[in-house]
Enzyme design. Structure first.
Site, PDB file in Angstrom:
ATOM      1  N   TRP A  66     -86.332 -33.300  23.062  1.00  0.00           N
ATOM      2  CA  TRP A  66     -85.786 -31.948  23.173  1.00  0.00           C
ATOM      3  C   TRP A  66     -86.906 -30.937  23.404  1.00  0.00           C
ATOM      4  O   TRP A  66     -86.763 -30.021  24.218  1.00  0.00           O
ATOM      5  CB  TRP A  66     -84.984 -31.596  21.914  1.00  0.00           C
ATOM      6  CG  TRP A  66     -83.589 -32.164  21.946  1.00  0.00           C
ATOM      7  CD1 TRP A  66     -83.152 -33.235  22.681  1.00  0.00           C
ATOM      8  CD2 TRP A  66     -82.469 -31.682  21.215  1.00  0.00           C
ATOM      9  NE1 TRP A  66     -81.827 -33.453  22.443  1.00  0.00           N
ATOM     10  CE2 TRP A  66     -81.373 -32.528  21.546  1.00  0.00           C
ATOM     11  CE3 TRP A  66     -82.278 -30.654  20.307  1.00  0.00           C
ATOM     12  CZ2 TRP A  66     -80.102 -32.333  20.997  1.00  0.00           C
ATOM     13  CZ3 TRP A  66     -81.018 -30.469  19.761  1.00  0.00           C
ATOM     14  CH2 TRP A  66     -79.945 -31.293  20.105  1.00  0.00           C
ATOM     15  N   LYS A 178     -76.568 -30.578  15.661  1.00  0.00           N
ATOM     16  CA  LYS A 178     -75.855 -31.856  15.641  1.00  0.00           C
ATOM     17  C   LYS A 178     -75.025 -31.977  14.373  1.00  0.00           C
ATOM     18  O   LYS A 178     -75.505 -31.710  13.266  1.00  0.00           O
ATOM     19  CB  LYS A 178     -76.837 -33.025  15.723  1.00  0.00           C
ATOM     20  CG  LYS A 178     -76.145 -34.384  15.645  1.00  0.00           C
ATOM     21  CD  LYS A 178     -76.960 -35.506  16.215  1.00  0.00           C
ATOM     22  CE  LYS A 178     -78.082 -35.933  15.300  1.00  0.00           C
ATOM     23  NZ  LYS A 178     -78.825 -37.090  15.874  1.00  0.00           N
TER      24      LYS A 178
END
EC number: 2.1.1.166
Length: 226
Positions: A66, A178
């Site tokens: 990421w 998440k």
């Protein structure tokens, strides 16, 4: 010694799937450390969250896919059109994880537990008074398989990420977090809705179908009730 044939078959099946996974192959081609980069890429391309000049915080950053994606998004546009993995960087990236993190050019890294005040203080110190534009969180606890216990652990990490945003995110900033479908999911959505003006659940194509993971995107902080 007794051999667990079931485990061997499962490991072989997973390895076969991994080798032939199109996102794994694309990650190798594009130079990303894991296929997870394409989860954030799809979310970003949908909501247009990450732009040059921003301050981005990456929570649960290891192995770094990421941060790699963010780093390329913050590369100044030039002849090559931007997207450089090294070189000039227009913006700031701070990554944090419990595990060690192989360095990425231009990314500041803190190794530590986000749940600890001392680690949070290090993160705030690196901000040097700046507001954050985007927080991305791929944090996940070690799951025990006990639904109630796991839901509480997941919720705690999500709540900490939201609390950090309420103190350090720009009012028009965004949080990508998440979460997992199952026990406690609807409560997490409600928690997001209490904090952000716009809340969208996203299941990126790069998330495997059998996985219960999904991502909540919160955009624009609501005024504090305090």
């Amino acid at each position: 010694m007794k051999v667990d044939t079931k485990s061997k078959k499962l490991n072989k099946a997973w390895l076969n799937e991994h080798i032939h996974d199109p996102y794994v192959r694309q990650a190798q081609k594009d130079g990303y450390r894991s296929r997870a980069a394409y989860k954030l890429k799809e979310i970003d391309e949908t909501f247009h969250l990450i732009r040059p000049g921003q301050v981005v915080v990456d929570l649960g950053a290891t192995p770094g896919a990421w941060s790699q994606y963010v780093r390329r998004r913050l590369a100044p546009k030039g002849v090559s059109g931007g997207g450089a993995a090294v070189g000039e960087l227009n913006g700031s990236i701070i990554a944090l994880d419990l595990l060690d993190f192989e360095p990425i050019e231009g990314v500041q890294f803190i190794q530590g537990d986000f749940r600890e005040d001392s680690v949070l203080e290090q993160l705030v110190s690196l901000l040097e008074g700046r507001k954050v534009d985007v927080v991305v969180s791929d944090m996940a606890p070690n799951l025990s398989g006990i639904d109630v216990s796991d839901a509480a652990r997941i919720a705690h990490l999500v709540e900490l990420a939201i609390e950090f945003c309420q103190s350090h995110l720009r009012t028009d900033g965004a949080l990508v977090c998440k979460v997992f479908h199952g026990s406690g999911y609807s409560q997490l959505v409600d928690t997001f809705r209490q904090a952000f003006r716009v809340v969208k659940p996203v299941k990126p194509k790069a998330s495997r179908d059998r996985s219960s993971e999904t991502f909540l995107v919160g955009i624009g902080l609501k005024p504090s009730k305090a």
